[in-house]
Write an enzyme that holds these catalytic residues in place. Structure first.
Site, PDB file in Angstrom:
ATOM      1  N   GLN A  76      54.830  -8.959 -39.399  1.00 26.48           N
ATOM      2  CA  GLN A  76      53.638  -8.621 -40.194  1.00 26.48           C
ATOM      3  C   GLN A  76      52.671  -7.726 -39.419  1.00 26.48           C
ATOM      4  O   GLN A  76      51.453  -7.789 -39.618  1.00 26.48           O
ATOM      5  CB  GLN A  76      52.938  -9.906 -40.655  1.00 26.48           C
ATOM      6  CG  GLN A  76      53.661 -10.631 -41.780  1.00 26.48           C
ATOM      7  CD  GLN A  76      53.722  -9.811 -43.067  1.00 26.48           C
ATOM      8  OE1 GLN A  76      52.944  -8.882 -43.286  1.00 26.48           O
ATOM      9  NE2 GLN A  76      54.652 -10.158 -43.939  1.00 26.48           N
ATOM     10  N   SER A  77      53.193  -6.906 -38.557  1.00 27.28           N
ATOM     11  CA  SER A  77      52.344  -6.040 -37.739  1.00 27.28           C
ATOM     12  C   SER A  77      51.540  -5.044 -38.583  1.00 27.28           C
ATOM     13  O   SER A  77      52.109  -4.283 -39.371  1.00 27.28           O
ATOM     14  CB  SER A  77      53.232  -5.268 -36.759  1.00 27.28           C
ATOM     15  OG  SER A  77      52.533  -4.163 -36.208  1.00 27.28           O
TER      16      SER A  77
END
Ligand SMILES: *Cc1c(COP(=O)(O)O)cnc(C)c1O
Length: 341
Positions: A76-77
């Protein structure tokens, strides 16, 4: 105005971002008035702090004739998502090395957007990620075999070039503080890979800001960040000498621009680890959303803001009337936590 000579920069972010006071929060909790530097509003798909770094990193990439970029981060960067969209806007090929399992079923949040932006993705276990240099090298070789000129961007876009993004942001902040006529002694941000804090620390020195920078680490510990931020500043210094200054950028000598004591960490709010969020943190996120109409994420901005509220409750900032918290964004990273609310 400052006389720092900046390298070339693309115009990807919507700036200057607003500086807005959280008055209802102060009425309820006391302490200094918190002003939010709204870097969650640097854009929509490019929103957050990473686009400020990418403006410099990608300006150099284009000048160097780069046609493909590779970067890395958690599944989920926010950095990966911002990079994927910046690449799409510039017509560059983009590959993302993601740490963690491939999500089951439909993707959500940032990783969904990565896919939509046309980035290619690969998922790697935390163990494999310990050899991230090798992952970069393999992917680079693959893209080069397709005829690409490849740039590898390190995690969070935190390197000597990316650091310029927040040196530039301090210029912006100084003007806003002056214009609002507020007396700010402390500027607080979330630290994840250190580049934002490194840039703020350098910017505050170069632009002679009246405030001290504090980083609240959302993973690892204070010692890790002192080391990482030192490295980022040294990396930056290598490219800085040209036309700016030639001596003592980092060190303990009186003529150095920054020293280790300028890297101020507020440790103690990591909780159970990176991206692990307590119920208290979720409550803070709900509370701020209802009270002020501002949304933080549980991985970065919310975790740090929750830490800041705890520090205010402990009366750390009692001698200050106003302080600034950098809202570094992260909205899309909130959605995978929906079930926790
Ligand atoms: C990456 C990130 C941070 C941390 O910034 P670093 O420069 O990596 O320390 C903070 N907030 C959000 C929302 C981020 O995505």
């Amino acid at each position: 105005m400052s006389n720092v000579k900046y390298p070339k920069k693309l115009s990807l972010a919507t700036t200057p971002t607003p500086l807005t006071p959280l008055k209802r929060l102060q009425s309820k909790y006391g302490g200094p008035l918190i002003w939010l530097k709204r870097d969650d509003l640097t854009g929509n798909l490019l929103s957050g702090n990473k686009v400020r770094k990418l403006e410099f990193i990608l300006a150099k990439a284009l000048a160097d004739g780069v046609t493909a970029i590779i970067t890395c981060g958690g599944v989920q960067s926010n950095h990966c998502r911002a990079t994927a969209f910046a690449a799409a806007q510039l017509g560059l090929r983009c590959h993302l090395l993601l740490r963690g399992d491939q999500p089951q079923g439909a993707y959500s949040g940032n990783v969904f957007l990565d896919q939509l932006a046309g980035a290619s993705l690969s998922f790697h276990s935390p163990l494999a990620f310990r050899q991230v240099d090798e992952l970069f090298a393999n992917q680079k070789a693959l893209l080069e075999s397709e005829g690409h000129n490849v740039l590898c961007i390190p995690v969070g876009g935190s390197d000597g070039m990316g650091v310029w993004g927040y040196i530039n942001a301090v210029d912006e902040l100084n003007n806003q503080v002056r214009h609002q006529k507020i007396n700010v002694k402390s500027v607080v941000c979330a630290s994840g890979s250190g580049g934002t804090q490194a840039g703020l620390v350098l910017g505050a020195k170069l632009h002679k800001s009246p405030f001290t920078i504090f980083g609240i680490n959302i993973c690892d510990d204070a010692a890790w960040f002192e080391n990482k931020i030192t490295q980022d500043i040294r990396d930056w210094a290598k490219g800085f000498a040209n036309g700016n200054c030639t001596q003592g950028v980092f060190g303990d000598s009186p003529d150095s621009i920054v020293s280790l004591s300028d890297i101020q960490m507020i440790d103690g709010y990591v909780g159970e680890g990176y991206a692990k969020a307590s119920d208290a943190l979720m409550n803070t996120i709900s509370e701020v959303a209802r009270l002020e109409g501002v949304v933080f994420d549980p991985v970065y901005s919310g975790k740090a803001f929750n830490g800041l509220l705890n520090e205010i409750a402990k009366e750390r900032f009692n001698n200050e009337t106003d302080l600034i918290f950098i809202h570094t964004g992260g909205l899309f990273g909130l959605f995978p936590y929906a079930e926790r609310f």
